[in-house]
Design a protein around this motif. Sequence first.
Motif, PDB file in Angstrom:
ATOM      1  N   PRO A 124     -10.905 -10.517   8.119  1.00  0.00           N
ATOM      2  CA  PRO A 124      -9.658  -9.979   7.503  1.00  0.00           C
ATOM      3  C   PRO A 124     -10.631  -9.000   6.354  1.00  0.00           C
ATOM      4  N   VAL A 125      -9.892  -7.852   5.666  1.00  0.00           N
ATOM      5  CA  VAL A 125     -10.439  -6.994   4.855  1.00  0.00           C
ATOM      6  C   VAL A 125      -9.653  -6.901   3.559  1.00  0.00           C
ATOM      7  N   ASN A 126     -10.566  -6.868   2.504  1.00  0.00           N
ATOM      8  CA  ASN A 126      -9.936  -6.732   1.062  1.00  0.00           C
ATOM      9  C   ASN A 126     -10.423  -5.172   0.590  1.00  0.00           C
ATOM     10  N   VAL A 127      -9.121  -4.569   0.378  1.00  0.00           N
ATOM     11  CA  VAL A 127      -9.550  -2.834   0.169  1.00  0.00           C
ATOM     12  C   VAL A 127      -9.374  -2.504  -1.091  1.00  0.00           C
ATOM     13  N   HIS A 128     -10.487  -1.827  -1.968  1.00  0.00           N
ATOM     14  CA  HIS A 128     -10.309  -1.184  -3.235  1.00  0.00           C
ATOM     15  C   HIS A 128      -9.865   0.135  -2.938  1.00  0.00           C
ATOM     16  N   SER A 129      -8.658   0.705  -3.685  1.00  0.00           N
ATOM     17  CA  SER A 129      -8.482   2.184  -3.670  1.00  0.00           C
ATOM     18  C   SER A 129      -7.962   2.596  -5.061  1.00  0.00           C
ATOM     19  N   ILE A 150      -5.746  -6.833   2.799  1.00  0.00           N
ATOM     20  CA  ILE A 150      -4.992  -6.663   1.481  1.00  0.00           C
ATOM     21  C   ILE A 150      -5.384  -5.614   0.876  1.00  0.00           C
ATOM     22  N   VAL A 151      -4.343  -4.757   0.270  1.00  0.00           N
ATOM     23  CA  VAL A 151      -4.633  -3.520  -0.486  1.00  0.00           C
ATOM     24  C   VAL A 151      -4.611  -4.080  -1.834  1.00  0.00           C
ATOM     25  N   HIS A 152      -5.956  -4.407  -2.428  1.00  0.00           N
ATOM     26  CA  HIS A 152      -6.299  -5.187  -3.714  1.00  0.00           C
ATOM     27  C   HIS A 152      -5.831  -4.037  -4.924  1.00  0.00           C
ATOM     28  N   CYS A 153      -5.288  -4.775  -5.910  1.00  0.00           N
ATOM     29  CA  CYS A 153      -5.172  -4.233  -7.236  1.00  0.00           C
ATOM     30  C   CYS A 153      -4.176  -2.914  -6.985  1.00  0.00           C
ATOM     31  N   TYR A 154      -2.939  -3.264  -6.250  1.00  0.00           N
ATOM     32  CA  TYR A 154      -2.207  -2.105  -5.640  1.00  0.00           C
ATOM     33  C   TYR A 154      -1.566  -1.305  -6.992  1.00  0.00           C
ATOM     34  N   SER A 155      -1.767  -0.006  -6.720  1.00  0.00           N
ATOM     35  CA  SER A 155      -1.544   0.740  -8.137  1.00  0.00           C
ATOM     36  C   SER A 155      -0.733   2.467  -7.717  1.00  0.00           C
ATOM     37  N   TYR A 156      -0.392   2.273  -6.509  1.00  0.00           N
ATOM     38  CA  TYR A 156       0.276   3.375  -6.018  1.00  0.00           C
ATOM     39  C   TYR A 156       1.880   3.250  -5.810  1.00  0.00           C
ATOM     40  N   SER A 157       2.485   4.364  -5.072  1.00  0.00           N
ATOM     41  CA  SER A 157       4.061   4.369  -5.231  1.00  0.00           C
ATOM     42  C   SER A 157       4.672   3.337  -4.298  1.00  0.00           C
ATOM     43  N   ARG A 158       5.997   3.255  -4.542  1.00  0.00           N
ATOM     44  CA  ARG A 158       6.837   2.049  -3.781  1.00  0.00           C
ATOM     45  C   ARG A 158       6.730   2.566  -2.207  1.00  0.00           C
TER      46      ARG A 158
END
Length: 261
Positions: A124-129, A150-158
């Motif tokens: 698996p992959v843990n992605v920072h964006s 996992i999209v880590h520390c999610y900060s984008y739109s719904r």
Amino acid sequence: MIFDTHAHYDDHQFDPDRETLLGQMEAGGIGTIVNASASAESWDRVLELTRKYPFLYGMIGVHPDEVGDLDEKTFARMEHLLKEEKIVAVGEIGLDYYWDKEKHDLQKHWFLRQLELARKLQLPVNVHSREAAADTMELLREHGQGMDVIVHCYSYSREMAEEYVKMGYFIGVGGVVTFKNAKKLKEAVQAVPLSHIVLETDCPYLAPEPYRGKRNSSLNLPYVARAIGELKGVTEEEVIRATEENARTFYRIPVRKDTAI
């Protein structure tokens, strides 16, 4: 027990009291922690932690701000270390256009190389964006199909969170969800099924209210679980149970028979 899917206990901010703090985890309701790597320089410290603490696992990867230090020799060592027993994911990897420490083309190059390595090793992959929503989505659509992410520390739109869920990905939620001004994240949490949410700290960063601005730790995750529960109309306990199950499935970590820490 709470599962922290993304921490940085190798960070020097923990040098004064790391052993004492980690010794408090079981009493604080924390059952499992996965420690992310940020740079190649951090790999040995992460491995040491996984060997010392039965409840702590690790990821090996290079954060986009640090990809300037990557070369083929270092990349080959990454592949070797990813085969260590308690290394459970590639991470954290991705794109960061906020700090812009490295050129975008270089970030994309090493993001894709690390994604390819994860696919090769079936990890698996843990992605920072950060401030890189469109490019991250484009690259994951082209190169991350069928992967566990996992999209880590999610900060984008719904809407983008819902797209990631359709791709089978998990959304990493931490202390920011407790902030009053975190409107986008709150909307995303409300929209995403609990079956696609995992808890994380990113500690020592991003402490939740009422500790915002202070050093974070996994012991603060009940505040995050409570905030998610309020947004989704379920109990804190249900959030903890569901997110632990999600995290164990994602990282392929079974419940330990001996839970003593």
